[in-house]
Write a protein that holds these residues in place. Structure first.
Motif, PDB file in Angstrom:
ATOM      1  N   ARG A 272      32.690  33.900  47.690  1.00 53.46           N
ATOM      2  CA  ARG A 272      33.608  34.727  47.186  1.00 53.46           C
ATOM      3  C   ARG A 272      34.555  34.171  45.873  1.00 53.46           C
ATOM      4  N   TRP A 274      38.345  35.774  44.411  1.00 54.27           N
ATOM      5  CA  TRP A 274      39.673  36.311  45.037  1.00 54.27           C
ATOM      6  C   TRP A 274      40.625  36.644  43.936  1.00 54.27           C
ATOM      7  N   GLN A 278      42.641  40.902  46.690  1.00 53.18           N
ATOM      8  CA  GLN A 278      41.117  41.477  46.853  1.00 53.18           C
ATOM      9  C   GLN A 278      40.451  40.161  46.901  1.00 53.18           C
ATOM     10  N   TYR A 279      39.169  40.637  47.494  1.00 56.11           N
ATOM     11  CA  TYR A 279      38.154  39.533  47.612  1.00 56.11           C
ATOM     12  C   TYR A 279      36.672  40.379  47.159  1.00 56.11           C
ATOM     13  N   PHE A 280      35.930  39.387  46.371  1.00 60.31           N
ATOM     14  CA  PHE A 280      34.678  39.998  45.819  1.00 60.31           C
ATOM     15  C   PHE A 280      33.398  38.985  46.300  1.00 60.31           C
ATOM     16  N   ASN A 281      32.554  39.753  47.068  1.00 59.84           N
ATOM     17  CA  ASN A 281      31.382  38.926  47.238  1.00 59.84           C
ATOM     18  C   ASN A 281      30.283  38.566  46.092  1.00 59.84           C
ATOM     19  N   TRP A 289      25.194  46.640  47.366  1.00 56.83           N
ATOM     20  CA  TRP A 289      26.637  46.463  46.743  1.00 56.83           C
ATOM     21  C   TRP A 289      26.374  45.412  45.768  1.00 56.83           C
ATOM     22  N   ASN A 290      25.573  44.705  45.697  1.00 56.77           N
ATOM     23  CA  ASN A 290      25.450  43.462  44.985  1.00 56.77           C
ATOM     24  C   ASN A 290      25.313  43.577  43.337  1.00 56.77           C
ATOM     25  N   GLU A 293      26.973  39.460  39.664  1.00 55.43           N
ATOM     26  CA  GLU A 293      28.230  39.386  38.533  1.00 55.43           C
ATOM     27  C   GLU A 293      27.941  37.983  37.687  1.00 55.43           C
TER      28      GLU A 293
END
Length: 346
Positions: A272, A274, A278-281, A289-290, A293
């Protein structure tokens, strides 16, 4: 059967040997793990998966799947679990709860919590709790509304009459709090305090640190809880933000922090990032959802998400000036003590 993407690579083995095995306990108790069969989710509303990234990560996890995954990740380690169901609008809660009750009856899991449908009568709920020999209950806001993080009161998904049942039998409750504000919503913290005071014999476990995956939410939540912070029990499922972990070890009673994996959500490789709120997987595997990145070469270096979580917890323990004693407590002893009391109704 485990998903086809589940594999333990040389990267994983090296990470485990370098960062985890020398510091982790020989016994683990996962206080927050979901078990289910695919057939229980046949009636699940398709919109539930579409709207929920976590629900897109799995189809099922039977006990056999869980045991295979635990042996893959933690070879030779004693691993036990507090079993929860997998839920969502349209899922078969009766079958899901019956599955866990049968695992308890056969002695295949030491602890399990039934999922409560708030529409069930008090008699139905109490009968299921007692006859199933459940350790407690886990209410879900989305079972009251059909939507995750619903803007409702805790008492709409966990009515007072059901809390009275748990209090009467001195059982546990793993509480997934509602509302978009999470623990930073004063309505949630006020209701948590009320449950703590009004139902003292319930072993209440606030799941996911009150859904605090980023710093601002947790910081505000701790301020709102005040002195109650040290009175409450929290589980670490899906929590791995280093700053959140540091704050937790400063503010909480170390004997009331429980490790949890939130399996089967996190069987993938990733980590993750952050912001303050907010957090981002970031994941190697392909999910709807991926967004990938990072480039493929970087993703190839990802290890299991749960390895990342465990390292971050162990690092926080060291930064707090603690060591194996606290690791044993968080990863095994705390959950064993609390859940065993609930199992016995003490």
């Amino acid at each position: 059967m485990l998903p086809s993407y589940v594999e333990r690579t040389r990267v994983d083995a090296a990470f485990y040997d370098a960062y985890l095995r020398p510091r982790m306990p020989d016994r683990l108790l996962d206080a927050h793990q979901h078990l289910c069969k695919r057939e229980f989710l046949k009636g699940l509303d398709p919109n539930v998966r579409k709207a929920d990234w976590a629900a897109q990560c799995y189809d099922e996890m039977t006990l056999e799947d869980s045991e295979a995954f635990a042996e893959l990740l933690f070879p030779g380690i004693s691993f036990s679990r507090n079993a929860l169901t997998v839920v969502g609008k349209g899922s078969d809660l009766l079958a899901a709860n019956a599955y866990l009750a049968e695992l308890l009856r056969q002695g295949k899991v030491p602890y399990a919590m039934m999922t409560l449908d708030p529409r069930w009568s008090d008699g139905e709920a109490e009968k299921m709790l007692v006859e199933g020999n459940f350790t407690g209950m886990k209410p879900y806001p989305d079972l009251a509304t059909g939507q995750k993080a619903s803007e409702i009161s805790i008492f709409e998904c966990m009515p007072h009459s059901k809390l009275q049942i748990l209090n009467k039998h001195k059982k546990a409750m793993t509480l997934h709090i509602p509302r978009a504000g999470r623990l930073a919503d004063s309505r949630n913290t006020d209701e948590i305090k009320r449950i703590h005071d009004q139902y003292p014999d319930i072993k209440m476990i606030v799941a996911h640190f009150g859904r605090c995956y980023a710093v601002d939410t947790f910081e505000t939540g701790l301020e709102l809880l005040g002195d109650y912070t040290k009175e409450l029990t929290f589980d670490l499922a899906a929590v791995l933000n280093p700053d959140v972990l540091d704050m937790a070890l400063q503010a909480m009673d170390h004997e009331k922090i429980l490790w949890g994996t939130d399996l089967p959500v996190f069987m993938w490789h990733g980590r993750r990032r952050w912001t303050r709120n907010q957090y981002f997987n970031l994941a190697r595997e392909d999910f709807p959802w991926n967004r990938h990145e990072e480039d493929p070469e970087t993703e190839a270096g990802y290890t299991f998400f749960l390895y990342e979580q465990m390292r971050n917890i162990l690092d926080a323990i060291e930064r707090a000036g603690e060591g194996r004693r606290l690791a044993n407590a968080i990863f095994y002893q705390n959950a064993t003590r609390i859940l065993e009391q609930a199992r016995k109704g003490e």
